[in-house]
Design a protein around this motif. Structure first.
Motif, PDB file in Angstrom:
ATOM      1  N   HIS A 118      46.348  51.917  23.006  1.00  0.00           N
ATOM      2  CA  HIS A 118      46.634  52.061  24.439  1.00  0.00           C
ATOM      3  C   HIS A 118      45.917  50.987  25.252  1.00  0.00           C
ATOM      4  O   HIS A 118      46.396  50.571  26.292  1.00  0.00           O
ATOM      5  CB  HIS A 118      46.192  53.443  24.947  1.00  0.00           C
ATOM      6  N   ARG A 119      44.750  50.581  24.750  1.00  0.00           N
ATOM      7  CA  ARG A 119      43.945  49.598  25.477  1.00  0.00           C
ATOM      8  C   ARG A 119      44.247  48.167  25.017  1.00  0.00           C
ATOM      9  O   ARG A 119      43.559  47.238  25.433  1.00  0.00           O
ATOM     10  CB  ARG A 119      42.455  49.896  25.281  1.00  0.00           C
ATOM     11  N   MET A 120      45.231  48.001  24.127  1.00  0.00           N
ATOM     12  CA  MET A 120      45.596  46.693  23.584  1.00  0.00           C
ATOM     13  C   MET A 120      44.431  46.028  22.846  1.00  0.00           C
ATOM     14  O   MET A 120      44.335  44.814  22.783  1.00  0.00           O
ATOM     15  CB  MET A 120      46.091  45.745  24.697  1.00  0.00           C
ATOM     16  N   ASP A 121      43.561  46.843  22.280  1.00  0.00           N
ATOM     17  CA  ASP A 121      42.361  46.323  21.615  1.00  0.00           C
ATOM     18  C   ASP A 121      42.675  46.136  20.121  1.00  0.00           C
ATOM     19  O   ASP A 121      42.501  47.061  19.318  1.00  0.00           O
ATOM     20  CB  ASP A 121      41.207  47.312  21.824  1.00  0.00           C
ATOM     21  N   ARG A 122      43.138  44.942  19.763  1.00  0.00           N
ATOM     22  CA  ARG A 122      43.595  44.702  18.395  1.00  0.00           C
ATOM     23  C   ARG A 122      42.491  44.919  17.368  1.00  0.00           C
ATOM     24  O   ARG A 122      42.703  45.547  16.321  1.00  0.00           O
ATOM     25  CB  ARG A 122      44.146  43.271  18.271  1.00  0.00           C
ATOM     26  N   TYR A 205      52.230  43.542  17.478  1.00  0.00           N
ATOM     27  CA  TYR A 205      52.215  44.436  18.644  1.00  0.00           C
ATOM     28  C   TYR A 205      51.666  43.744  19.887  1.00  0.00           C
ATOM     29  O   TYR A 205      52.030  44.101  20.995  1.00  0.00           O
ATOM     30  CB  TYR A 205      51.451  45.720  18.321  1.00  0.00           C
ATOM     31  N   ASP A 206      50.792  42.763  19.670  1.00  0.00           N
ATOM     32  CA  ASP A 206      50.325  41.964  20.808  1.00  0.00           C
ATOM     33  C   ASP A 206      51.497  41.211  21.426  1.00  0.00           C
ATOM     34  O   ASP A 206      51.652  41.172  22.636  1.00  0.00           O
ATOM     35  CB  ASP A 206      49.250  40.968  20.352  1.00  0.00           C
ATOM     36  N   ARG A 207      52.343  40.627  20.555  1.00  0.00           N
ATOM     37  CA  ARG A 207      53.509  39.893  21.062  1.00  0.00           C
ATOM     38  C   ARG A 207      54.506  40.851  21.708  1.00  0.00           C
ATOM     39  O   ARG A 207      55.140  40.523  22.697  1.00  0.00           O
ATOM     40  CB  ARG A 207      54.182  39.121  19.917  1.00  0.00           C
ATOM     41  N   ARG A 208      54.635  42.064  21.143  1.00  0.00           N
ATOM     42  CA  ARG A 208      55.584  43.044  21.673  1.00  0.00           C
ATOM     43  C   ARG A 208      55.101  43.586  23.019  1.00  0.00           C
ATOM     44  O   ARG A 208      55.885  44.059  23.823  1.00  0.00           O
ATOM     45  CB  ARG A 208      55.723  44.179  20.662  1.00  0.00           C
ATOM     46  N   GLY A 209      53.798  43.557  23.216  1.00  0.00           N
ATOM     47  CA  GLY A 209      53.255  44.010  24.500  1.00  0.00           C
ATOM     48  C   GLY A 209      52.818  45.463  24.513  1.00  0.00           C
ATOM     49  O   GLY A 209      52.302  45.949  25.516  1.00  0.00           O
ATOM     50  N   HIS A 210      53.044  46.196  23.427  1.00  0.00           N
ATOM     51  CA  HIS A 210      52.540  47.581  23.355  1.00  0.00           C
ATOM     52  C   HIS A 210      52.320  47.974  21.898  1.00  0.00           C
ATOM     53  O   HIS A 210      52.874  47.367  20.981  1.00  0.00           O
ATOM     54  CB  HIS A 210      53.493  48.562  24.045  1.00  0.00           C
ATOM     55  N   TYR A 211      51.517  49.029  21.720  1.00  0.00           N
ATOM     56  CA  TYR A 211      51.159  49.500  20.377  1.00  0.00           C
ATOM     57  C   TYR A 211      51.793  50.857  20.095  1.00  0.00           C
ATOM     58  O   TYR A 211      51.182  51.710  19.462  1.00  0.00           O
ATOM     59  CB  TYR A 211      49.628  49.604  20.250  1.00  0.00           C
TER      60      TYR A 211
ATOM     61  N   THR B  10      45.279  41.291  27.617  1.00  0.00           N
ATOM     62  CA  THR B  10      44.092  41.779  28.303  1.00  0.00           C
ATOM     63  C   THR B  10      43.665  43.089  27.650  1.00  0.00           C
ATOM     64  O   THR B  10      44.429  44.048  27.624  1.00  0.00           O
ATOM     65  CB  THR B  10      44.389  42.036  29.793  1.00  0.00           C
ATOM     66  N   VAL B  11      42.445  43.090  27.116  1.00  0.00           N
ATOM     67  CA  VAL B  11      41.930  44.299  26.479  1.00  0.00           C
ATOM     68  C   VAL B  11      41.225  45.144  27.538  1.00  0.00           C
ATOM     69  O   VAL B  11      40.325  44.673  28.229  1.00  0.00           O
ATOM     70  CB  VAL B  11      40.958  43.945  25.338  1.00  0.00           C
TER      71      VAL B  11
END
Lengths: 238, 111
Positions: A118-122, A205-211, B10-11
């Motif tokens: 949810h936080r885009m924290d790969r 998922y980073d490229r897709r913009g969501h996880y 952005t994390v």
């Protein structure tokens, strides 16, 4: 992630099209309905176990004097009392308790991976997915040992689809079928988790913009844990 | 994107309260499991019905936490929530019917 409130134009209901009335994406909704159908499958297996068990005589003597016999259904804690590396030690339900602990912990690491997604924290998703995969593999290894012990038996003939030292023949059949079907779900879950981990590392998922894929597979993984909670109660405790 | 470039992500920093709540849920489930073990070894087998009902209650509590918190169903739209829960009526129906049937079989079979 989809918003949980559904906005509609004036004069139109949420079911008139153009919005998601259930507030989740198509894929997530279908995962929920798949899990519902899977819940029916597992319910049918466990309830049939209940039917066959209640159709057999229960053991009526003193617990200390219990011996295995095809005449009555065995007391579970007399069957599952071995742990690896301690041959001959009677530790009822300890090993299966460890398996329950492993699966609950892997459910927690999965939900932390979803939260990181949810936080885009790969980096955090990678970390928690690895722990989840590890938990899944640990659980499967435990189950492999348990099956091996169940099949070879503790001094008797062991159990398979033709013979069963622990009690009525159908007891072994249900053991293989129910824990096997659950184990296969865990195995599929580990494969899916690995796929998600791989995609995360590759930056899909980073490229897709969501996880959201982490969430969907997370739902499946929690369901596997949920089924184990019921198998644990109705197969090992009751 | 118009030109190929590293995707900029952005994390968002972690929400400590939310993560703490998840760990608390896990702790509750572990405590319930430990209680199940205590019941399994302290309440004698003679009180079979009591044992069974305690186990079933605790299982439903754990299932509620998994589905409600971990699977997030508690926070979904009401329509989705009930679409998943209401069909469980069939499971309860099957359970009652099959156990009743099993007990009836055990009262007539001779082996």
């Amino acid at each position: 992630m989809a918003s949980t409130t559904v906005a509609t134009a004036p004069g139109r209901s949420a079911w008139d099209g153009g919005v998601s009335p259930m507030g989740v994406s198509y894929g997530k909704l279908m995962m929920w309905f798949f899990l519902l159908s899977d819940a029916f499958t597992f319910s049918a297996l466990l309830i049939t176990y209940g039917l066959v068990r209640s159709a057999h005589k229960a053991y009526s003597g003193a617990v200390e004097a219990f011996t295995f016999s095809p005449e009555y259904w065995p007391i579970p804690e007399k069957v599952y009392e071995a742990i690896p590396f301690f041959h001959g030690l009677q530790a009822p339900l300890v090993f299966v308790g460890l398996m329950t602990f492993i699966l609950i912990m892997s459910s927690v690491t999965m939900v932390l991976a979803v939260e990181a997604g949810h936080r885009m924290d790969r980096v955090a998703v990678e970390k928690w997915m690895l722990w989840t995969i590890l938990g899944g593999i640990a659980f499967l290894s435990c189950q492999a040992w348990e099956w091996s012990h169940f099949i070879h038996g503790s001094g008797g003939i062991g159990a398979n689809l033709h013979a069963n030292e622990y009690g009525p023949q159908s007891f072994a059949g249900f053991f293989f079928f129910i824990t096997g079907f659950h184990g296969f779900h865990v195995f599929s879950g580990v494969c899916l988790n690995f796929l998600i981990y791989y995609n995360t590392v590759m930056g899909v998922y980073d490229r897709r913009g969501h996880y959201e894929m982490v969430e969907k597979v997370g739902l499946y993984w929690h369901f596997v844990d949920l089924v184990w909670v019921f198998v644990f109660t109705f197969f090992y405790l009751v | 994107m118009a030109h190929s470039q590293e995707t900029v992500v952005t994390v968002i920093p972690p929400d400590k309260a939310k993560i703490k709540k998840l760990w608390m849920t896990a702790l509750i489930m572990l405590v319930v499991t430990i209680l199940e073990f205590i019941v399994a070894f302290t309440i004698p087998h003679e009180y079979k019905d009591l044992r069974v009902w305690i186990f079933i209650t605790m299982t439903i509590v754990k299932a509620g936490y998994i589905v409600g918190e971990f699977m997030h169903l508690r926070y979904e739209v009401k329509v989705l929530f009930w679409s998943i829960l209401i069909p469980m009526i069939f499971v309860i129906w099957m359970l009652v019917a099959f156990i009743y049937e099993g007990l009836a079989i055990s009262s007539v079979r001779l082996f």
